[in-house]
Design an enzyme around this catalytic site. Sequence first.
Site, PDB file in Angstrom:
ATOM      1  N   SER A  79      -9.160   2.009   3.557  1.00 17.64           N
ATOM      2  CA  SER A  79      -8.263   2.932   2.625  1.00 17.64           C
ATOM      3  C   SER A  79      -7.454   1.794   1.832  1.00 17.64           C
ATOM      4  O   SER A  79      -6.660   2.457   0.957  1.00 17.64           O
ATOM      5  CB  SER A  79      -7.615   3.947   3.300  1.00 17.64           C
ATOM      6  OG  SER A  79      -6.811   3.397   4.371  1.00 17.64           O
ATOM      7  N   LYS A 134       0.881  -1.078   0.108  1.00 15.19           N
ATOM      8  CA  LYS A 134       0.011   0.069   0.147  1.00 15.19           C
ATOM      9  C   LYS A 134       0.940   1.266  -0.112  1.00 15.19           C
ATOM     10  O   LYS A 134       1.909   1.211   0.766  1.00 15.19           O
ATOM     11  CB  LYS A 134      -0.976  -0.037   1.082  1.00 15.19           C
ATOM     12  CG  LYS A 134      -1.896   1.276   1.193  1.00 15.19           C
ATOM     13  CD  LYS A 134      -2.722   1.111   2.568  1.00 15.19           C
ATOM     14  CE  LYS A 134      -3.648   2.065   2.689  1.00 15.19           C
ATOM     15  NZ  LYS A 134      -4.312   1.957   4.016  1.00 15.19           N
ATOM     16  N   SER A 167      -9.637  -0.177   7.565  1.00 19.29           N
ATOM     17  CA  SER A 167      -8.886   0.100   6.276  1.00 19.29           C
ATOM     18  C   SER A 167      -8.167  -1.115   5.507  1.00 19.29           C
ATOM     19  O   SER A 167      -8.066  -1.086   4.299  1.00 19.29           O
ATOM     20  CB  SER A 167      -7.868   1.026   6.349  1.00 19.29           C
ATOM     21  OG  SER A 167      -8.413   2.465   6.495  1.00 19.29           O
TER      22      SER A 167
END
Length: 470
Positions: free
Chosen positions: A152, A76, A176
Amino acid sequence: MIWEATELVAGYRNRTISPVEATRAALTAIDAYNPAVNAFVLVDVEGALAAAKASEARWYAGEPLGPGDGVPTSIKDILLTRGWPTLRGSALIDPSGPWDEDAPCVARLRETGAVLLGKTTTPEYAWKGVTDSLTYGATGNPWDPSTTAGGSSGGSAAAVALGMGAWSVGTDGGGSVRIPAGFTGTVALKPTYGLIPHYPPSPFGTLAHVGPMTRTVRDAAALMDVVTGFDARDWSAMPTPAGSFLEGLDAGVSGLRVGYSPNLGYVRNDPQVDAAVRAAVAVLADAGARVDEVDPGFADPVQAFHVLWFAGEAKVLAGYGDLAGLAGRVDPGLLRTAALGVTYSASDYLDATAVRMQLGQLMARFHQSYDVLVTPTLPLPAFPVGQDVPVGSASPDWTRWTPYTYPFNLTQQPALSVPCGFTDAGLPIGLQIVGARHADALVLRVGQAYQSRTDWHRRTATLVTQKERA
């Protein structure tokens, strides 16, 4: 072909699969599906193939670096990755760097010989429960790209769902990794805080966890073995676990005490979510678990979470000047909530921390009676992409539709999301399994027991099946 990491390692060992073959397959999947879902912000084709060739040579020599040698993996774009920009979905960060340091989990992945494919999409500074930003656009769902992948860590979830690498590493400050896992039919674990070291420290403080994102619980356990190593850069890092998270994974749930809360006492679910989660709980009961329908007994802690979260957002943007001057350069929702964060006092922050501690004490007592708590991961299926909240939401805040996830960031407990069904529209539904702090292995064991009796995790995303038929 979409391989699991554990399948790949077994194949490397017996030479039925090579790291180069697996990496080429992942890169082919990125070429095929990334234009539809926007999962990656950076792909290093040359670096990945070079790493795969080096891994292949090690396996042929019988000298793999570790249990993840040759596994195609994405990171990420919140986590530092040496040699690649980490822009956190924001135009405020200078891409020129220098980028000379790895986050702890990335360092562990390099040490095991994993093949790093690239960086996955995130909303700006990972501030919300969907994945879109002014800089990189929106990330769509592999089952229907017109709907959100969640966030996220939406890019990471979309990547593993579509075979763009077997492993990904995300972050979870309020859900997330679990939110996108629930929306995309994948698996994600938010571990006990500190079990996976986090550096540099998150502006959201001890709410923020690093977690594995995979297609199966077994792969999540294997990734945990790689990334849970002590790192002195994290002041709150726990000691390296003594054993493997794969040990005891198949021990089953017979005799375990499961508290099933269909709504935490204050949530309204989509009826299809209710039905799927109730059916999942029945699977655990049939496997020998002792199930009680019970709420843990706390009120929605959203206001305390908002104080801590919005204050963190204000801290994120404080280094870039006056908030008003950032209009047009920063996600409007991030600006709105950061402006609220600026208004909180030290007393407000301490009051929110007190709520957090009380909630942690309550859940510690709950787990004296129940080994795990089971809930839906989310109360609804994925909604249209590019929106922070579903149409008709009574609030502009993403926390309105994520009531099952952020409470357990406040308490720092391990929480796992596994797929447990689909809506009539073909969108995934997630089951959340929450354990006491430090009971990560038990949470994984329960998830594995469920997956051993179901096949939701083996369903292939719509984008893949459509391409195969074309």
